[in-house]
Write an enzyme that holds these catalytic residues in place. Structure first.
Site, PDB file in Angstrom:
ATOM      1  N   ASP A  78      42.151  41.392  33.728  1.00 39.91           N
ATOM      2  CA  ASP A  78      40.825  41.579  34.575  1.00 39.91           C
ATOM      3  C   ASP A  78      39.901  42.574  33.902  1.00 39.91           C
ATOM      4  O   ASP A  78      40.174  43.254  32.924  1.00 39.91           O
ATOM      5  CB  ASP A  78      41.159  42.302  35.963  1.00 39.91           C
ATOM      6  CG  ASP A  78      41.916  43.430  36.108  1.00 39.91           C
ATOM      7  OD1 ASP A  78      42.751  43.662  35.104  1.00 39.91           O
ATOM      8  OD2 ASP A  78      41.773  44.334  36.842  1.00 39.91           O
ATOM      9  N   ASP A 115      37.429  45.802  27.226  1.00 42.73           N
ATOM     10  CA  ASP A 115      38.578  46.448  28.119  1.00 42.73           C
ATOM     11  C   ASP A 115      38.972  45.532  29.331  1.00 42.73           C
ATOM     12  O   ASP A 115      38.275  45.307  30.404  1.00 42.73           O
ATOM     13  CB  ASP A 115      38.132  47.742  28.642  1.00 42.73           C
ATOM     14  CG  ASP A 115      38.890  48.581  29.825  1.00 42.73           C
ATOM     15  OD1 ASP A 115      39.952  48.226  29.788  1.00 42.73           O
ATOM     16  OD2 ASP A 115      38.671  49.462  30.312  1.00 42.73           O
ATOM     17  N   GLU A 145      44.663  45.358  36.795  1.00 45.01           N
ATOM     18  CA  GLU A 145      44.892  46.698  36.666  1.00 45.01           C
ATOM     19  C   GLU A 145      43.891  47.723  37.009  1.00 45.01           C
ATOM     20  O   GLU A 145      44.158  48.893  37.502  1.00 45.01           O
ATOM     21  CB  GLU A 145      45.099  46.497  34.992  1.00 45.01           C
ATOM     22  CG  GLU A 145      45.568  47.881  34.496  1.00 45.01           C
ATOM     23  CD  GLU A 145      44.212  48.869  34.056  1.00 45.01           C
ATOM     24  OE1 GLU A 145      44.413  50.085  33.609  1.00 45.01           O
ATOM     25  OE2 GLU A 145      42.971  48.408  33.989  1.00 45.01           O
ATOM     26  N   ASP A 169      45.671  48.504  25.043  1.00 43.21           N
ATOM     27  CA  ASP A 169      44.788  48.910  25.933  1.00 43.21           C
ATOM     28  C   ASP A 169      44.108  50.386  25.891  1.00 43.21           C
ATOM     29  O   ASP A 169      43.472  50.827  26.445  1.00 43.21           O
ATOM     30  CB  ASP A 169      45.168  48.991  27.649  1.00 43.21           C
ATOM     31  CG  ASP A 169      44.094  48.790  28.495  1.00 43.21           C
ATOM     32  OD1 ASP A 169      42.933  48.769  28.270  1.00 43.21           O
ATOM     33  OD2 ASP A 169      44.348  49.342  29.599  1.00 43.21           O
ATOM     34  N   HIS A 456      33.611  50.344  31.726  1.00 38.41           N
ATOM     35  CA  HIS A 456      33.195  50.603  33.150  1.00 38.41           C
ATOM     36  C   HIS A 456      31.761  50.826  33.328  1.00 38.41           C
ATOM     37  O   HIS A 456      31.486  51.164  34.414  1.00 38.41           O
ATOM     38  CB  HIS A 456      34.000  51.611  33.904  1.00 38.41           C
ATOM     39  CG  HIS A 456      35.634  51.536  33.686  1.00 38.41           C
ATOM     40  ND1 HIS A 456      36.412  52.397  34.239  1.00 38.41           N
ATOM     41  CD2 HIS A 456      36.384  50.535  33.097  1.00 38.41           C
ATOM     42  CE1 HIS A 456      37.663  51.976  34.115  1.00 38.41           C
ATOM     43  NE2 HIS A 456      37.710  50.756  33.174  1.00 38.41           N
TER      44      HIS A 456
END
Length: 484
Positions: A78, A115, A145, A169, A456
């Protein structure tokens, strides 16, 4: 077709491009799950979707490598759905548009999904390449996640066969992560009965333009939190102008520093200009306070229709007091690693409207006792405002093992390939390693990855030059995995 398809190494960029064409925001991963299953069938490796919604792939050892330890490469499927305020992108239906600029790959005013799409692409590259030399390998691509590590938390025990876990990651090339923080979601809620509005005017105040960012990796940089900076203005407007709270909406992801907040205030007509002046004064103060950190701060007022109802005065005052008092940011650094955050909290989401108030915070710590301390501190703050506080999604920290065999191997290969020593570190960002280790404590673990910045956020970017050495390191590591 995007120009990233022509970048090197092809194994990563071809598969990453394919992932950008599949909508996969957290909570909406059905399409990417099916794509990964179809991909595995196409390249001839075993694959299945487990009861947690994770995709597990298995590839047999190269002839002569059957006695090597089994490795599981792990990433999450995701991505965080953040976009610029003027973007019309729909993360549930639209592909990601990529742009190359100054040696970096960006998305077009949205998160890129590097990411952790780059990690997934690397797993796919290994699975499809028939020329690589390796022992038995697995790929674990976890579900959701970013919203609570649900795939890792629900991973069945006994499902994996691996002795070594390579988490893909991490987001700085040349740094190998051997520990990470745990976290817990703190949610405060309150129901209230709205009261009739007795004010003559209403104004919507918008604060936006902060950089936002990853609440683990970038919490220590002093970036503005739109909710915390908005409450300063709201508190002053209530105290000096008798303004009344109508609604508040700020932030949209628990693990992202909020870059925007909107509040509607009701007040007397003759106080509207005073509110606008107060807002302009606050805007200038914020620009000065953040002049070395933030460059795009906007704060403006708009007249809106007068609402029929308001938040009751007592409830309003309690909520504003609690938001003002709520801890946000770094609590302290790790004594043994003074450059790494140990404990923090992020006042991520505020939604107040229509008789319901909800405030969501992600607290992190690499120490379980300090995670409990910050969570209890937040609980106490909102309990005093009469709110119900619930904890969810708790996961433990990943304790560093500086004597790890797989760490020594990747350090050796990195120095051989790059000619310099790698950096070993502990991250404040949460990684799924701790959860997986809780179910498979025998595993030897290290996390690595190419360079990604501003995850993000709508300025998330991936450094092209780090893709090739990352791929070469991964391939060589799989080749040199020791025997059982």
């Amino acid at each position: 077709m995007s120009e990233i398809i022509n970048l090197s190494p092809a194994a990563i960029w071809r598969n990453f491009y394919a992932l950008t064409q599949i909508p996969r925001p957290s909570g909406h991963v059905e399409k990417v799950q099916q794509y990964l299953l179809d991909f595995a069938e196409r390249v001839g490796v075993e694959a299945f979707k487990d009861p947690a919604g994770n995709i597990v792939m298995r590839k047999k050892a190269t002839p002569g490598y059957e006695n090597r330890k089994t490795v599981v490469m792990q990433s999450h499927m995701d991505m965080v759905p953040q976009k610029a305020p003027d973007s019309k992108h729909n993360f549930e239906t639209d592909p990601i548009e990529t742009v190359i600029r100054d040696g970096w790959v960006y998305a077009n005013n949205t998160t890129l999904g590097a990411d952790n799409g780059i990690g997934v692409a690397a797993i796919m590259g290994v699975m499809e390449d028939k020329t690589l030399k390796h022992g038995p390998i697995e790929g674990l691509i976890t579900r959701d996640e970013e919203t609570g590590m649900f795939g890792a938390n629900e991973l069945p025990e006994g499902e994996l066969q691996a002795d070594i876990l390579l988490n893909l990651d991490s987001e700085t090339w040349g740094k190998f992560v051997i520990g990470s923080a745990g976290g817990i979601d703190v949610t405060a809620t309150l129901g209230y009965q709205e009261v009739e509005n007795d004010q003559e005017a209403a104004v919507k105040v918008t604060l936006k333009g902060f950089r936002g960012g990853h609440s683990g990796l970038e919490i220590h940089e002093g970036r503005g939190n739109a909710n915390k900076e908005m409450v300063r203005l709201v508190n002053k407007a209530i105290a000096t102008l008798d303004a009344r709270l109508v609604s508040w909406h700020g932030g949209n992801m628990r693990n992202a520093i909020p870059f925007k907040a909107e509040v509607v205030l009701a007040l007397a007509k003759d106080q509207v200009e005073a509110l606008k002046a107060l807002a302009d004064e606050h805007r200038m103060a914020l620009i000065d306070e953040y002049k070395t950190i933030e460059s795009g701060i906007e704060l403006f007022c708009e007249d809106v229709d007068v609402p029929e109802t308001l938040v009751p005065v007592e409830i309003q005052d309690n909520l504003v007091d609690a938001i003002y008092a709520c801890h946000n940011g770094v609590v302290r650094m790790i004594p043994a690693y003074p450059d790494v955050v140990e404990t923090s909290s992020n006042l991520a989401i505020i939604d107040i409207e229509g008789g319901k108030a909800a405030i969501k915070i992600l607290a992190r710590s690499s120490r379980e006792d300090m995670k409990e301390v910050i969570a209890t501190q937040l609980q106490s703050c909102f309990n005093m405002a009469g709110m119900k506080v619930e904890f969810a999604g708790s996961y433990g920290g990943w304790d560093p093992n500086p004597n790890s065999e797989i760490l020594r191997l990747v350090q050796k290969i990195y120095k051989e390939q790059i000619g310099e020593e790698a950096i070993v570190q502990v991250d404040h960002a949460g990684l799924e390693c701790s959860i997986i280790l809780g179910k498979y404590p025998h595993m030897d673990v290290v996390s690595m990855g190419p360079t990604i910045r501003s995850p993000h956020t709508a300025t998330e970017r991936f450094e092209i030059a780090t893709a090739e050495p990352f791929w070469k390191l991964l391939v060589k590591t799989l080749e040199e995995i020791p025997e059982k």
